[in-house]
Enzyme design. Structure first.
Site, short mmCIF file in Angstrom:
data_model
loop_
_atom_site.label_atom_id
_atom_site.label_comp_id
_atom_site.label_asym_id
_atom_site.label_seq_id
_atom_site.Cartn_x
_atom_site.Cartn_y
_atom_site.Cartn_z
CB SER A 577 83.38 23.21 27.51
OG SER A 577 82.93 22.49 28.37
CG ASP A 665 78.84 17.84 24.44
OD1 ASP A 665 79.13 17.06 25.15
OD2 ASP A 665 79.16 19.09 24.29
CG HIS A 697 82.51 18.65 25.26
ND1 HIS A 697 81.20 19.54 25.31
CD2 HIS A 697 83.44 19.15 26.32
CE1 HIS A 697 81.69 20.46 26.25
NE2 HIS A 697 82.93 20.22 26.78
C1 LIG Z 1 79.73 19.52 32.66
S1 LIG Z 1 80.47 20.28 31.62
C2 LIG Z 1 81.82 21.12 32.22
C3 LIG Z 1 82.97 21.69 31.53
C4 LIG Z 1 84.13 20.95 30.97
N1 LIG Z 1 84.68 20.33 32.01
C5 LIG Z 1 85.19 19.32 32.17
O1 LIG Z 1 85.06 18.52 31.06
C6 LIG Z 1 84.79 21.62 29.98
O2 LIG Z 1 84.79 22.85 30.22
N2 LIG Z 1 85.74 21.15 29.22
C7 LIG Z 1 86.82 21.74 28.69
C8 LIG Z 1 88.11 21.18 28.85
C9 LIG Z 1 86.42 21.52 27.01
O3 LIG Z 1 86.05 20.84 26.38
O4 LIG Z 1 87.18 22.40 26.42
#
Ligand SMILES: CSCC[C@H](NC=O)C(=O)N[C@@H](C)C(=O)O
Length: 722
Positions: A577, A665, A697
């Protein structure tokens, strides 16, 4: 001298399997105090655990009970009572306050169709088994209360009188038929046509949750009612019975003009509400200008504690601990936002859930677990003075989680990178006592003697200082094999966390432990912008993603390389992410430095993602702009989102990239990974994409997680020898 890492897939899979056997705790409930026939007092402790079952390809849930003899101040004797039992089909369960009854929401198949039942057990008899599906009062019961730290809406709560049960379910949706189905043909013109109407949901991992409703079962009367009279523009959840069972208190989230993703985003506009069941009136108890969660009633039933943070802004923030006085109707702030940690070391509250019970028996203190820099500590707040004491700061365990507290008996789960979760109990010392908690182990876990960990602290070089938020430090967690010969140099896997407003605390991390056993060192970087370091650190990153966070990670890596214990030719980067965003930035901004890159559902192009993610506000805020539901980004904002994204640097990439993508996702839609895949392929950079159907995700289904891990290490090993 090069170190030898384990490289045979069979051997790696064996280590993964061995270490994945350690279960984690998801729940603990303390039963009432019972006096034995010999006069000794004891309480039963019910615990739930979760474990990966690689053979069955599922996470299994099981329970185990313990007995704790005590004198209300200390544990006299404790032990497990019986073995573990796997839990199957239970959506939710809860013992009544007296401990005499148990309620269960169960999913069961009847003639091949899935049905939900609400059961009430008393002693050894199932007194009721109400077929909720057949009643057709509401849709599916929300299951997100089965683990307290995953709760967003769900609950299953007994009234104080033990005559009613309160829970959250999806609103009943009328059966939609086409214009041409038989039953429609005789209906008046204009009816039908609802079959393909779009229903908004609450985003990533909450695709089956759209319109929650509060439901009450009258146990005696066998009657389920769905509460009406709530404002039309809010979605209720996290409900409980008000003092005297006069009504229910709940959190309401505004869902107009449209729903925004809730997971990892406790910054959604919401308020505390009270629905009076005697007069049918719904009252708003908090301002409605903020975001609130985790309301918890004190044992004396006089106050409600809850967490509060601001709306929009960073997706995770420093919270306030607030208090609503039920009788004076006054709200106060007990613990405020911490911008910069002071001399006492307290860095602020970064929990988005309190444990199911969090109050001391005297209703004067609140206990919660919270990241403090790279550790997770148990903190105790005196509600009269707001003073905070850490119950665990001096311990060498990296992470403490409060599962529950009842009559001052705390049940906690602890772990460290080299120590899988264990279960402990201890009594909270009296309010004026200087004593430390005397912890007693209920379920021990074996320390991995061959794994070592340390927290490293970094001060960014002056050229990378943030002029608006100056002098901020950050940490990294270095996990390595123990007792490596001086001349041996280890390969290194660099892992920046996602979020970006999240943190890696020193807890049990399966993949790091396996990597370490295989002979890798792992560096997990809590760059500026991570939670747990004061609110200034979080805000320092807004508008600076893609530079400040990238430089912090690179600075940490280069600092570790200076120690001489790492093989500079064997450094790889992996992240998910926003962590994937950073991994792809690092290979673009430091071409050739990293020999392999693995990115799970990475953010590749914020400009192309804003229209499809469930949290478009994230793109605006992280790019340094203000989000507004009715505003489209202007050309300059769109340009900045593109310029700070990893796609901008793709032509500089030399590192082979493995992408692991979840088909479903909603947070970082799979097209992000595909965009990068095509850009790399067009430039002849080695790239491989793994596509996981049925995964979202987190790619956390057992087969996706284990397959992703195996492919990651094999990709790294393959490209270390290029
Ligand atoms: C629009 S996506 C943003 C990135 C995401 N942030 C929040 O959900 C992210 O990095 N998530 C992390 C916590 C993950 O899934 O490991």
């Amino acid at each position: 001298m090069d170190s030898k890492v384990m490289s045979s897939p069979g051997e790696i899979a064996r280590v993964y399997k061995e270490l994945s056997l350690y279960p984690s705790l998801s729940r603990a409930d303390v039963g009432p105090v019972i006096t034995s026939q010999y006069g000794g007092k004891y309480s039963n402790i019910y615990t739930e655990w979760s474990q990966r079952d690689l053979e069955r390809n599922e996470n299994v849930k099981f329970c185990r009970q313990y007995i704790v003899f005590h004198d209300d101040k200390s544990v006299v004797y404790s032990g497990a009572s019986g073995n573990c039992t796997e839990i199957k089909g239970e959506v939710l369960s809860k013992d009544s306050p007296s401990g005499d009854m148990k309620a269960v929401v169960r999913e069961s198949s009847v003639k091949g169709e899935d049905k939900q039942f609400l059961e009430v057990w008393s002693k050894n008899i199932k007194m009721k088994s109400i077929n909720l599906s057949a009643l057709k009062k509401h849709g599916k019961v929300y299951d997100d209360a089965s683990c307290y730290y995953l709760t967003l809406f769900g609950c299953l709560v007994w009234s104080h009188s033990e005559t009613h049960l309160l829970y959250v379910a999806e609103k009943k949706r009328p059966k939609a038929e086409s214009f041409f189905q038989k039953s429609r043909i005789y209906r008046p013109a204009g009816a039908g046509g609802e079959q393909f109407v779009f229903h908004e949901d609450w985003g990533e991992a909450l695709g089956d949750k759209s319109c929650p409703v509060l439901c009450i079962l009258d146990i005696e009367g066998d009657f389920v009612s769905v509460l009406d009279g709530l404002p039309d523009d809010i979605s209720p959840g996290q409900a409980f019975w008000a003092p005297g069972d006069t009504g229910v208190v709940f959190i309401g989230w505004w869902h107009e003009p449209f729903r925004l993703g809730l997971k990892y985003c406790p910054n959604r506009r919401s308020a505390l509400f009270y629905m009076d069941l005697t007069g049918g009136k719904c009252e708003q108890l908090s301002s409605g200008k903020t975001s609130v969660c985790s309301p918890r009633l004190s044992p004396d039933q006089c106050r409600i504690a809850y967490l509060e943070c601001s709306v929009y802004g960073p997706h995770m923030q420093c919270s306030k601990l607030c208090m609503y006085d039920w009788y004076t109707k006054k709200t106060s702030v007990v613990v405020d936002v911490i911008k910069r940690p002071g001399k006492d070391g307290f860095t602020g509250i970064y929990s988005s859930q309190l444990s199911p019970q969090c109050w001391s028996a005297d209703s004067q203190r609140i206990i919660f677990a919270c990241p403090q820099r790279s550790r997770k500590d148990l903190l105790m707040v005196d509600i009269n003075t707001g003073s905070i004491n850490s119950l665990t700061a001096k311990s060498d365990i990296g992470s403490w989680c409060l599962l529950n507290i009842e009559r001052d008996l705390m049940v906690v789960s602890c772990s460290s990178p080299n120590c899988p979760p264990s279960l402990w109990v201890g009594f909270l010392p009296g309010i004026d006592s200087q004593e430390n908690v005397d912890w007693v182990t209920l379920e021990d876990s074996e320390k991995l003697q061959d794994v070592d960990w340390q927290i490293l602290t970094f001060t960014p070089p002056s050229e990378d200082d943030n002029s608006q938020y100056s002098n901020l430090e950050f940490d990294a967690l270095l996990i390595k094999p123990k007792e490596v010969k001086d001349e041996v140099k280890l390969p290194l896997i660099v892992t920046p966390h996602g979020g970006p407003h999240s943190v890696i605390v020193a807890e049990w991390l399966l993949s790091s432990a396996v990597l370490c056993r295989m002979g890798f060192a792992v560096l997990l970087v809590n760059y500026r912008g991570s939670i747990g370091y004061g609110e200034d650190s979080i805000y320092s990153l807004l508008g600076n993603v893609g530079t400040q966070d990238v430089k912090d990670v690179q600075f940490a890596v280069e600092s570790v390389l200076k120690s001489g214990s790492i093989d500079e030719q064997k450094v790889a980067v992996s992240g998910g992410s926003h962590g994937g965003f950073l991994a792809c930035h690092l290979i673009g901004q430091y071409p050739g430095f990293y020999k392999a890159c693995v990115a799970r559902n990475p953010v590749i192009n914020m400009a192309s993602m804003i229209g499809s993610t469930d949290i478009p506000d994230w793109c605006m805020v992280e790019a340094g702009f203000v989000f507004n539901t009715d505003c489209l980004p202007d050309a300059a904002e769109w340009e900045k989102m593109l310029n700070i994204s990893p796609i901008k640097y793709v032509s500089q990439v030399k590192t082979p990239v493995l992408l692991t993508i979840g088909e479903d996702d909603k947070r970082v839609p799979n097209k992000q990974g595909i965009e990068y895949y095509k850009a790399l392929k067009a430039r002849q950079i080695p790239v491989r994409l793994l596509w996981y159907p049925g995964n979202n995700h987190s790619l956390s289904k057992v087969d996706a997680e284990s397959d992703g891990f195996m492919n990651m290490v094999l990709w790294m090993i393959q490209h270390f020898s290029d």
